[in-house]
Design a protein around this motif. Structure first.
Motif, PDB file in Angstrom:
ATOM      1  N   GLY A   1       5.627  10.434  -8.166  1.00 20.79           N
ATOM      2  CA  GLY A   1       5.375   8.999  -8.150  1.00 20.79           C
ATOM      3  C   GLY A   1       3.902   8.754  -7.883  1.00 20.79           C
ATOM      4  N   TRP A   2       3.523   7.503  -7.922  1.00 24.76           N
ATOM      5  CA  TRP A   2       2.146   7.091  -7.672  1.00 24.76           C
ATOM      6  C   TRP A   2       2.142   6.019  -6.595  1.00 24.76           C
TER       7      TRP A   2
ATOM      8  N   THR B   1       0.828  -1.200   0.000  1.00 29.49           N
ATOM      9  CA  THR B   1       0.000   0.000   0.000  1.00 29.49           C
ATOM     10  C   THR B   1       0.864   1.251   0.000  1.00 29.49           C
ATOM     11  N   SER B   2       1.959   1.216   0.728  1.00 36.24           N
ATOM     12  CA  SER B   2       2.772   2.409   0.870  1.00 36.24           C
ATOM     13  C   SER B   2       3.883   2.509  -0.177  1.00 36.24           C
ATOM     14  N   ARG B   3       3.959   1.564  -1.075  1.00 35.23           N
ATOM     15  CA  ARG B   3       5.031   1.590  -2.082  1.00 35.23           C
ATOM     16  C   ARG B   3       4.741   2.664  -3.122  1.00 35.23           C
ATOM     17  N   ILE B   4       5.739   3.453  -3.412  1.00 36.97           N
ATOM     18  CA  ILE B   4       5.626   4.492  -4.430  1.00 36.97           C
ATOM     19  C   ILE B   4       6.326   4.006  -5.682  1.00 36.97           C
ATOM     20  N   ILE B   5       5.638   4.111  -6.813  1.00 35.42           N
ATOM     21  CA  ILE B   5       6.237   3.698  -8.077  1.00 35.42           C
ATOM     22  C   ILE B   5       6.351   4.903  -8.999  1.00 35.42           C
TER      23      ILE B   5
ATOM     24  N   ILE C   1       1.968  11.968  -6.684  1.00 35.54           N
ATOM     25  CA  ILE C   1       2.390  12.680  -5.481  1.00 35.54           C
ATOM     26  C   ILE C   1       3.784  13.243  -5.724  1.00 35.54           C
ATOM     27  N   VAL C   2       4.051  14.375  -5.138  1.00 42.45           N
ATOM     28  CA  VAL C   2       5.341  15.043  -5.308  1.00 42.45           C
ATOM     29  C   VAL C   2       6.358  14.409  -4.365  1.00 42.45           C
ATOM     30  N   LEU C   3       7.466  13.984  -4.954  1.00 40.78           N
ATOM     31  CA  LEU C   3       8.549  13.383  -4.184  1.00 40.78           C
ATOM     32  C   LEU C   3       9.693  14.360  -3.963  1.00 40.78           C
ATOM     33  N   GLY C   4       9.790  15.327  -4.828  1.00 40.18           N
ATOM     34  CA  GLY C   4      10.854  16.316  -4.752  1.00 40.18           C
ATOM     35  C   GLY C   4      10.622  17.369  -5.817  1.00 40.18           C
TER      36      GLY C   4
END
Length: 66
Positions: A46-47, A5-9, A38-41
């Motif tokens: 990522g999603w 669930t928490s994995r960002i791809i 979602i913003v990672l930086g």
């Protein structure tokens, strides 16, 4: 929280999982027909993998005429 669930791809994996091209992913996001990124930086997005998996499941369910 479940690790899946928490994995960002990132986009290449989203494309592999969905079969969509880059422009289609962004088009569907704009039309609110695809999970938001979602913003990672400053230059990275990522999603959430479970959101993408849910989207795929919904397409399969819809295409099966359910």
């Amino acid at each position: 929280m479940d690790t899946k669930t928490s994995r960002i791809i990132r986009l290449p994996e989203v494309q592999r999982k969905t079969g969509l091209g880059r422009s289609s992913v962004y088009k569907y996001m704009k039309e609110n027909g695809f999970p938001k990124s979602i913003v990672l930086g400053p230059r990275a997005i990522g999603w959430i993998e479970s959101d993408i998996d849910r989207w795929i499941s919904e397409r399969v369910y819809t295409s099966a005429g359910q």
